[in-house]
Design an enzyme around this catalytic site. Structure first.
Site, PDB file in Angstrom:
ATOM      1  N   ASP A   1       0.970  -1.341  -0.255  1.00  0.00           N
ATOM      2  CA  ASP A   1       0.025   0.261  -0.133  1.00  0.00           C
ATOM      3  C   ASP A   1       0.814   1.132   0.190  1.00  0.00           C
ATOM      4  O   ASP A   1       1.593   1.388   0.805  1.00  0.00           O
ATOM      5  CB  ASP A   1      -0.665  -0.106   1.317  1.00  0.00           C
TER       6      ASP A   1
ATOM      7  N   ASN B   1      -0.482   4.631  -0.275  1.00  0.00           N
ATOM      8  CA  ASN B   1      -0.858   5.846   0.353  1.00  0.00           C
ATOM      9  C   ASN B   1      -1.582   5.840   1.688  1.00  0.00           C
ATOM     10  O   ASN B   1      -2.452   6.709   2.155  1.00  0.00           O
ATOM     11  CB  ASN B   1      -1.898   6.359  -0.728  1.00  0.00           C
TER      12      ASN B   1
ATOM     13  N   ASP C   1      -4.039   4.019   2.848  1.00  0.00           N
ATOM     14  CA  ASP C   1      -5.469   3.675   3.112  1.00  0.00           C
ATOM     15  C   ASP C   1      -5.780   2.339   3.491  1.00  0.00           C
ATOM     16  O   ASP C   1      -6.931   1.760   3.706  1.00  0.00           O
ATOM     17  CB  ASP C   1      -6.285   4.015   1.744  1.00  0.00           C
TER      18      ASP C   1
ATOM     19  N   ASP D   1      -2.037  -1.159  -3.486  1.00  0.00           N
ATOM     20  CA  ASP D   1      -2.379  -0.523  -4.943  1.00  0.00           C
ATOM     21  C   ASP D   1      -1.223  -0.632  -5.897  1.00  0.00           C
ATOM     22  O   ASP D   1      -0.020  -1.152  -5.644  1.00  0.00           O
ATOM     23  CB  ASP D   1      -2.654   1.212  -4.519  1.00  0.00           C
TER      24      ASP D   1
ATOM     25  N   ASP E   1     -10.372 -15.648 -16.333  1.00  0.00           N
ATOM     26  CA  ASP E   1     -11.087 -16.178 -15.164  1.00  0.00           C
ATOM     27  C   ASP E   1     -12.097 -17.203 -15.501  1.00  0.00           C
ATOM     28  O   ASP E   1     -13.141 -16.659 -16.269  1.00  0.00           O
ATOM     29  CB  ASP E   1     -11.458 -14.871 -14.480  1.00  0.00           C
TER      30      ASP E   1
ATOM     31  N   GLU F   1      -8.359 -20.393 -16.460  1.00  0.00           N
ATOM     32  CA  GLU F   1      -8.758 -21.250 -15.235  1.00  0.00           C
ATOM     33  C   GLU F   1      -9.683 -22.291 -15.486  1.00  0.00           C
ATOM     34  O   GLU F   1     -10.883 -22.053 -16.048  1.00  0.00           O
ATOM     35  CB  GLU F   1      -9.578 -20.024 -14.148  1.00  0.00           C
TER      36      GLU F   1
HETATM   37  C1  NOJ Z   1     -12.279 -17.532  -9.885  1.00  0.00           C
HETATM   38  C2  NOJ Z   1     -11.361 -16.447  -9.027  1.00  0.00           C
HETATM   39  O1  NOJ Z   1     -10.043 -17.009  -9.138  1.00  0.00           O
HETATM   40  C3  NOJ Z   1     -12.207 -16.140  -7.646  1.00  0.00           C
HETATM   41  O2  NOJ Z   1     -11.365 -15.421  -6.840  1.00  0.00           O
HETATM   42  C4  NOJ Z   1     -13.485 -15.141  -8.243  1.00  0.00           C
HETATM   43  O3  NOJ Z   1     -14.181 -15.147  -6.915  1.00  0.00           O
HETATM   44  C5  NOJ Z   1     -14.167 -16.239  -9.267  1.00  0.00           C
HETATM   45  N1  NOJ Z   1     -13.493 -16.759 -10.236  1.00  0.00           N
HETATM   46  C6  NOJ Z   1     -15.411 -15.298  -9.807  1.00  0.00           C
HETATM   47  O4  NOJ Z   1     -14.690 -14.563 -10.703  1.00  0.00           O
END
Ligand code: NOJ
Length: 581
Positions: free
Chosen positions: A46, A48, A50, A54, A224, A278
């Site tokens: 981080d 800044n 908060d 980032d 993803d 994934e």
């Molecule tokens: C897989 C991601 O790695 C996970 O973190 C996320 O919650 C789900 N897909 C939904 O996008």
């Protein structure tokens, strides 16, 4: 000793990062040779105060990442988001989450990586958006809206949802929109509506967005939930049997390969990118169709059989080293004759590997983390190191549900304890070990307050063990886990055999020791990993004999590696040629 191997530069003199076509085997690719480091930005650094990591914080740590020897950074979703699922719910694909920084920061990150000879891949979340995305706001405004068909809307059935689909996070996968009376599909949280990939306009919007980031200099994507994008025709009810493992159903949409090939043709072709999908739910048998180079879809995928060994969904089960070795063999063949694969033991969705596979106690921590590092980096496949893994960060302790942050953990709790189905103790017992929150505690940079992660109040608890486990302390210790990772990464980069060589499990039946070879032509290495905290009397099978130690986490010499492998002893060895045996 093979002539070829002796010509390789010693580990410490390794400087080249990428393959030169002249001296590498056929099909050499930068993304096969690279080691990737996954940054979960909000927990990394981080800048800044908060309390949330980032992009400027990450930029400030690039020299550290360079010193580790990794060549590619996989960045967690950096897009504008309401953060219901920590960025995996995107509100605007072309804007930066203000908590993480600005577009100028993103450009500086890319430039900073390129200056160091490194590359960036970004997370691509295109199975779903946030319910606050403009497309969904329009879509929700009524059936006549041109964006209605960007998402998957159906009429309900008998006062309930259209079918019995469940969300991966628990509960129905359908949410009713009171205004229109229709339901929309969400495989994850209700704030993450699934896009309708049947709609060519959706696909074109996604492709344009991908080009936008490629034009900014990114070198690929971690995709993803990508295998969920094609939905099953008719969206009919599922049988109870298959609902036990939804991910295996949701990946069977008939158009997944059409979509991936279309995406390749439209966006990826001729750009030489790393594209890692994934593949949660995709079987090893079905994997070649995704990763075969001839098919032009993805360069590699993530399977979850290894990181999920010993659990059914979120419930903990028994497992053995032999089970793990069977999965390692299965995964190695899953790439098929012309595909590639990944190696990982952690990510932001799974517990810390030293807590799961190793021994996080003060005695076992260092040796077991190094043993796991040996497995991670020396298997065939592109290694992915998750932030903090390189210092052996561990799981954190949870006293009760109030300690969890993750939407998934809270969903599990509500659907079990919340409805009186299971006791709090029972659920906590498993959640403690498996929750994604274990991987999301702030990065442990030093022993100071908040581990050097922030000067403010961290968004999530810092593991109290940061006083003993941190980068500053390990950087200064030549025998640390961190420095062992550095050596391993250099070793892999210096030996083509450790990148491209075949993998063979030479002792599948041994209950405690993982023993495999990596072979390329005449070159061969043996990797031995004692996966338990006991000394193992170990005799190499098939009359194999160690001729040289390249690296050993106990600094053993050729004469004393065997026959007594110390607790968690691991290393890389050159075998004696058959004539010398
Ligand atoms: C897989 C991601 O790695 C996970 O973190 C996320 O919650 C789900 N897909 C939904 O996008």
């Amino acid at each position: 000793m093979s002539q070829h191997l002796s010509e390789n530069p010693p580990v410490n003199s390794m400087t080249a990062l990428w393959a030169s076509e002249a001296d590498t085997p056929q099909k050499a690719k930068w993304w096969k040779e690279a080691v990737v480091y996954q940054v979960y930005t909000r927990s990394f650094s981080d800048s800044n105060g908060d309390g949330i990591g980032d992009l400027p914080g990450l930029i400030g740590r690039l020299d550290y990442l360079k010193s580790l020897g990794v060549q590619v950074i996989w960045l967690a979703p950096h897009y504008d988001t309401p953060n219901v699922d920590n960025g995996y719910d995107i509100r605007d694909y072309r804007a930066i989450d203000p908590l993480q920084g600005t577009m100028a920061d993103f450009d500086r990150l890319v430039a900073g990586l390129h200056e160091r000879g490194m590359k960036l891949i970004v997370d691509l979340v295109i199975n779903h958006t946030s319910d606050q995305h403009e497309w969904f706001r329009q879509s929700r405004s009524g059936p006549a809206n041109p964006y209605r068909d960007f998402y998957i809307w159906r009429d309900g059935r008998d006062d309930g949802p259209p079918n019995n689909y469940l969300s991966i996070f628990g509960g129905s996968a359908w949410e009713k929109d009171e205004a229109s009376g229709q339901y929309y599909l969400h495989y994850f949280a209700k704030e993450q509506p699934d896009l309708n990939w049947e709609n060519p306009k959706v696909r074109q919007e996604v492709y344009n967005m991908m080009r936008f980031w490629l034009d900014k200099g990114v070198s690929g994507f971690r995709m993803d939930s990508i295998c969920f994008i094609s939905k099953l025709p008719g969206l009919r009810d599922l049988t109870l049997a298959v609902m036990e493992s939804l991910e295996h159903v949701y990946v069977t949409g008939p158009k997944i390969h059409d979509y991936l090939q279309d995406m390749h043709h439209e966006v990826l072709v001729e750009r030489d990118l790393l594209t890692v999908g994934e593949a949660f739910g995709v079987s090893f048998e079905d994997t070649p169709a995704f990763v075969s180079e001839a098919r032009n879809e993805l360069t590699m995928v993530f399977h979850f059989e290894i990181v999920r060994i010993g659990r059914h969904d979120w419930q903990v089960q028994d497992w053995t080293i032999k089970d793990l070795k069977a999965v390692l063999r299965g995964e190695d063949t899953s790439s098929g004759p012309d595909g590639w694969l990944t190696s990982f033991l952690e990510n932001h969705d799974n517990p810390r590997s030293v807590s799961w596979f190793g021994d996080p106690s003060p005695k076992g921590h260092g040796p077991s983390a190094k043993a796991l590092a040996t497995l991670l980096v020396m298997r065939r496949g592109t290694p992915y190191i998750y932030q903090g893994e390189e210092i052996g960060m561990t799981n954190i302790h949870f006293d009760g549900i109030e300690d969890f942050q993750d939407i998934n953990a809270k969903g599990i709790w509500n659907n079990t304890v919340g409805i009186g189905k299971m006791s709090a103790e029972e659920v906590l017992h498993s959640l403690q070990r498996v929750t994604r929150d274990n991987a999301r505690t702030p990065m442990q940079w030093d022993a100071s307050n908040h581990a050097g992660f922030t000067t403010g109040l961290p968004w999530f608890r810092v593991n109290p063990n940061h006083v003993d486990i941190n980068v500053a302390q390990q950087d200064a210790d030549p025998n640390s886990i961190l420095n062992y990772y550095r050596t391993l990464i250099q070793l892999r980069a210096s030996q083509k055999t450790l990148i491209y060589g075949d993998f063979e499990d030479v002792d599948p039946d041994h209950p405690a020791v993982i023993a495999f070879t990596r072979t390329l032509g005449d070159d061969q290495f043996l990797i031995l990993i004692n996966m338990c905290g006991e000394t193992e009397h170990y005799i190499l099978p098939h009359g194999l004999k160690i001729a040289e130690v390249l690296l050993d986490n106990m600094s053993a010499s050729v004469e004393n590696v065997l026959p007594n492998l110390k607790p968690w002893q691991a290393g890389i060895y050159r075998l004696a040629p058959p004539a010398d045996i």
